[in-house]
Structure formats: C-alpha cells, structure tokens
Scaffold this motif. Structure first.
Motif, PDB file in Angstrom:
ATOM      1  N   ASP A  62       0.810  -1.214   0.000  1.00 13.13           N
ATOM      2  CA  ASP A  62       0.000   0.000   0.000  1.00 13.13           C
ATOM      3  C   ASP A  62       0.847   1.270   0.000  1.00 13.13           C
TER       4      ASP A  62
ATOM      5  N   ARG B  41       2.750   4.538  -1.303  1.00 12.09           N
ATOM      6  CA  ARG B  41       2.520   5.488  -2.405  1.00 12.09           C
ATOM      7  C   ARG B  41       3.880   5.943  -2.918  1.00 12.09           C
TER       8      ARG B  41
ATOM      9  N   GLN C 119       2.532   5.261  -8.107  1.00 14.48           N
ATOM     10  CA  GLN C 119       2.181   3.836  -8.096  1.00 14.48           C
ATOM     11  C   GLN C 119       2.045   3.352  -6.661  1.00 14.48           C
ATOM     12  N   SER C 120       1.375   2.233  -6.510  1.00 10.81           N
ATOM     13  CA  SER C 120       1.371   1.558  -5.212  1.00 10.81           C
ATOM     14  C   SER C 120       2.574   0.624  -5.154  1.00 10.81           C
TER      15      SER C 120
ATOM     16  N   GLN D 278       2.465  -2.519  -7.265  1.00 10.98           N
ATOM     17  CA  GLN D 278       2.685  -2.488  -8.718  1.00 10.98           C
ATOM     18  C   GLN D 278       4.154  -2.635  -9.107  1.00 10.98           C
TER      19      GLN D 278
END
Lengths: 358, 358
Positions: free
Chosen positions: B56, B58, B193-194, B197
């Motif tokens: 999760d 960022r 992106q998380s 990814q």
C-alpha cells in the motif's frame, strides 16, 4: 441588478460581443450556437451586476484559448467547458460560485454562458478587458495585481493541466505552448478572484452593452436604417474608413492568427494589422487608431462584425474606432497592450471622436 | 532488504549509474555533488528492495526532465527537487511514502536521492528502465499500463504545473513543450504507483548494480587493472570498439540533445547516434548495437563514463554494448523505444555476447 439570459437574447449578445471583440474572440455564430444549445439544455442563466456579486464570492473566468482560425473548426462540447473549472476547484478554498468573462468576443463572451448554464451558476455582467486581446495576461486583473493562476486548461481529447506561475506573463507562456501542442485550442479557467476584487478588475456591464449593440444593429436593419451608424452611436465611436478588402496576408504562428489586410476606398487605402484582434489602422502611413482603443470592422451594409479570420478578398467593409476602457491608457497598461508590445514602433493613439477621417 | 546510503557511497553509485545511463541522464559529477550535499544536510537515506516495499506504499518517481546540455548549467536547489512531489500530493490519496528513480543516469539516479533525503523518505532500489531513455513514456510502467499522470513539474523560477493526460505519450508531449518554454530543464514527479505495482514495473536492484559497477571501476584503477574490462564484466556486456573521437555533430532541438559522433580506430570508424542517450552504433554501415540494448562510451584508460554532452574531439574512448532488461525486446516495447521510433530505419538488434567485433 440581476437579469435572466435566455436563448432568445443570444444572437444579439453574440453579435454585439463580436463588435466589441475587435476582430478577435472567434466566430459569433459559433459562439451563439454553443450558448443557445447550453441554455436549451440547462435553462436560462442569471446575470449579476459586478456591484451585486457578494464580496466572498469565488469567481472564475472561463475562456477558449488558441488561434481563432482553429477555434472555428473545433467546437468544444458542453462538458469540455466545465472540465477546467472542476480541475481548478481543488486549488480554491471552496467551490466556484460565479462565472465571468475574460474578454468580450464572439466565442469568449458565450463560452462563459455555456459554463454558467452547465454548472447552474450565475454569470457576472462584465469582462476583464472591455474588448478582446490575444494574450492571457492582457487583462485589468493583471494591472490590479491579481494572479492569473492557479489556472486550469483542458483539451478535446481529455488532457488537463493546472498551472501555478510566478507572474501572469509566465502563465501565458506555459499555457500557450501547451495549447499549441494540444491542437491550438483549449478551454481555460483562470484568474480566480473574490467578489470584492471585481470592482477593481472588471469592465462592468459589458454583457449588457454587447446585447445593446447587437440589438441596435438588428433594429436598424428592421427599420431600413444604417446599422453601422447605429453601432457607431452605441459604441461612442467614430467611422474611420469604408472600402473593399483587396489584400490579406495571414499566418497562424506560435498559436496566434497574425496578419494584415488592405482596404481600398475613396480616401486611399487603409491597412489593418492584427494578431487575433485588430491592433492598428493606418492610411498611407498615417496612424488613425491603435491598440488599446477598439478597431472594429463591420460589413458595409448589414453592420455584421467581421472577425480577423473572417476577412475575405472583395468584402465591402467599414472600419470603426471606439475608446477603450480608460485604465488601458496608463503607462503600465500600455506596456502590456500598447503597439510596441506587439512589435509596432509607434506610440499608442488615444481615441479622438472629433478627428477627421484621413 | 534495506540498506543505508550515505555520502561516501555516492561517487561510485553516480559513476555506475552514468555507465548504465548510456550517455544520458546528465553529468555524474554534478549528480554526485547534489546528492552528497543533500545527504550531508539531511542525513543518510534508507534504500529498500522492490520486494520489501509495502503493497500500500505510495511511490512517486522524481527526475529532471530536459536537455542534458542545459541540465549541466542549471543545478536545481534542494527545495526545487521537493516542489513537484508536494505539488502532486493533493492528487494522490495520501502523502508520498517512497521515492523511486525513473531511470539510471548521472543526474536522474541522484536527484531521487536528493528528494528522499530532503523529505526523509525511503528510496526504492530500482528504476523504471534499467538504463536511460529520452522521453517520459519510455518506461516499463507504460508497458504495464500504469499512467504517467497525475504528474507535476517545477522550474527554477517558481512556476509549477500538474498534468492529467489520456495517455503517457500526451504527458510527454505537453510536459516537453512546457519544459522547453521553462528553460529546457524542469524537475518532475511522475508515475504515482502503489508498492504492489512495483514488481511489474521496475528493474529491481539497479541502484545496487550501479554502485557495484562504480566500485568495480574504482577498484580496477586502484589495482592498476583495466577499468573498462571490469565494467564490461560487471555489465555482462561486450566491448565493441576502441578509438578516438574525430567528429561530433550536435544540436539541441525540441528539448533534446541530438547528434552523431565518429570514432576512428584500428577496425575502421564507428558511428554513434544519440538523442540524449546513445541509440545506435555502426561500423561502416554495419549495425553493431541498437536501442533498447545499452550502448556505453567509457574513457579509454580510466573507464570513466562519457555522457553524450561530454563527448569531445580527440577523446580516446571504448564503446561497450550490454543487454537491456528483457522486457524491452517485446514487440510492444520496441514500438516505444526501438530504432524506428527514433527515426532510424533498421531493426532492433539483440545483444549477442559472442559476436565478433566488426
């Protein structure tokens, strides 16, 4: 004062705005079409005098930025007009409460009507120039120290951007290159202001004035009178010249429609120079009128305003000058919009209603 | 795995990154200077393996966009590096937790270190290319369907912008013209992106690899061994050619440093073609290596990487090829970064460690 603007009033308003737009601001027919479509779909728009906008209102100007030559081929959808306002809102301290016009002109007086109708918001009866000018920073808010940014822009493909710049000239520079890359036409939301600022930064009543000029032209036609003479009267202006367009040079460069037109008549030949708007009128080297005053071209008999991109060989036209808002004649203002800014090595003339036609 | 990056490790990392940067990404000395300054002021940076970034997280990539020829003359301040990240945060669902590199290269491997240090955030051990490429959309996240936008850009004057585009090629187009107008060099924060990814979209471990290559070159020098041979070994690459630079043509056009260099040696003459990065190596019309594989120019004796803007007449150099990340050889990837995209009408070669030097 507050009045209600419905689709029936649009043709006169768009025509009058195109007169005040001094050749710029895009095709009034297209502008009218867009606004009428929005009013049909969303209902009438409430128009509020500058004095009656609450001091804590959040006002945003909505406009189309680009070369009018491209604008006429790329009509925005109703949604596109709203997109930049929505993109800007997260940067404000609350939702937008009022829409305003940045300039008067065929499309840029009617695009804000579209935005107001689609968003259900009141429209301010005024604009930031009292005419049209080609660059973003050329507005009274710049002279009053108001920032153009945060500003938002959006194209027809779905690309959007928000800029925050150190001054209004930088807003113009960065938005202009983005606009050119995005196809020479974008919708913008710009110059967020409070209601309290508007008395300093707006030409009050310009939508009412545009509608009155448009109505005067229509009324003269109905009465078989001279529409141009009626427009001159409504403008407080002066007819400079009448004749036939015999030569036009134009190029769309760096996002602007630049060029010159030559008009031959009894008094010799008048040369018009333009960059989106008419900026200079000369007869045989004698300057008759310059920016910031208004130089307006009307069709000889009908009084229909002719935009810079609408000028055609063989048209019979009459050229009119009218005084700009007095604030455009300060030294600071002339540095922003005077002839030298546009590359003409002459002093700004000041409109003189008494001077003889050359 | 997590390791700590301090100022002492910077010279090796910056040198190795410039090797992997295939001539692009700016001057490694300047990049090293900036990063060392940031680590001195803010303390060491925690570097986290791609696998250890929480799902999760960022993550935002931070880079300098522009022509390297201009970058070397316009060093960003520490604050400038942080500005685009802060400008982007309102568009994310919370504050940025990790900084990542978009590419490896002299400046663009060290600018993210500056951002991480100044913001007190961990840095991801990886990058989005495994090399450097000249355009924003030329990253593995594009192949994986990740949007470049919202992206933010900021210049040295205080102008900032945030773009949201319909695809990554549009992000490149609009940001590029803004970048050129703003002086050919801006700081950007891009490809939010998380953590989840990253396994799809990053070349894992590229900071560790860059540091290892830089250390190998330094160690060879200390041991009086051949630094170029050691670099080739660390890269899993192949030496293509050695000789003297006898001709360089270059032009900074549309925001890029484009050009060609001719290197004369025993085996004939090698022609290098570049656009910020080296893209093509040919000897007498025979193609030896092409983008997306890595084409690297090292100083003949010292093994110091030479950027495209650092190429000078009379330099003795050796040209090396090394394989790119395998993902760059798909049909879709070659459409994005293959020779034809850059205007060279040839097929992409695939690195072949066994092939003889022409």
């Amino acid at each position: 004062m507050t009045w209600t603007l419905d689709a029936e009033q649009i043709p006169a308003l768009a025509r009058g705005a195109a007169v005040l737009g001094t050749g710029g601001g895009g095709d009034p027919h297209i502008g009218a079409l867009l606004a009428a479509q929005a009013l049909d779909r969303h209902g009438p728009v409430e128009v509020v005098s500058v004095d009656d906008v609450p001091a804590d209102a959040r006002v945003v100007m909505v406009a189309m930025m680009g070369a009018p030559t491209v604008m006429v081929e790329k009509l925005p959808s109703l949604d596109e007009v709203v997109t930049p306002v929505r993109a800007l809102e997260p940067f404000l301290d609350g939702p937008v409460t009022h829409i305003a016009c940045a300039e008067v002109g065929g499309v840029n007086s009617t695009i804000p009507i579209v935005a107001a109708a689609a968003m259900g918001l009141p429209l301010v009866d005024g604009d930031a120039m009292g005419r049209a000018f080609p660059e973003l920073q050329m507005v009274l808010p710049t002279l009053a120290g108001v920032d153009a940014t945060p500003m938002a822009f959006a194209d027809d493909k779905g690309n959007t951007g928000v800029l925050t710049t150190v001054d209004n000239a930088w807003a113009e520079r960065i938005a202009r290159v983005a606009c050119v890359e995005m196809g020479c036409s974008v919708m913008i939301a710009i110059f967020p202001q409070s209601g309290a600022q508007l008395s300093q930064t707006m030409v009050a009543g310009s939508l009412t004035k545009a509608a009155a000029i448009g109505q005067a032209i229509a009324a003269a036609r109905d009465a078989n009178e001279d529409p141009v003479a009626r427009a001159v009267e409504a403008l407080g202006g002066r007819e400079l010249f009448g004749g036939k367009v015999v030569d036009i040079e134009r190029a769309t460069t760096t996002g602007f429609a630049r060029g010159r037109a030559r008009i031959e008549g009894d008094g010799g030949a008048l040369e018009l120079s333009f960059q989106n708007e008419h900026l200079l009128a000369q007869v045989d080297g004698v300057v008759l009128a310059t920016t910031p005053d208004l130089i307006i071209v009307l069709e000889h008999d009908s009084g229909e305003p002719i935009t810079t991109e609408g000028l055609r060989y063989g048209q019979r036209v009459r050229v009119i000058a009218a005084p700009s808002d007095e604030r455009w004649h300060s030294t600071e203002a002339l540095a922003l919009v005077g002839p030298r800014y546009f590359g003409y090595d002459i002093e700004a003339h000041r409109f003189d209603g008494e001077r003889e036609v050359a």
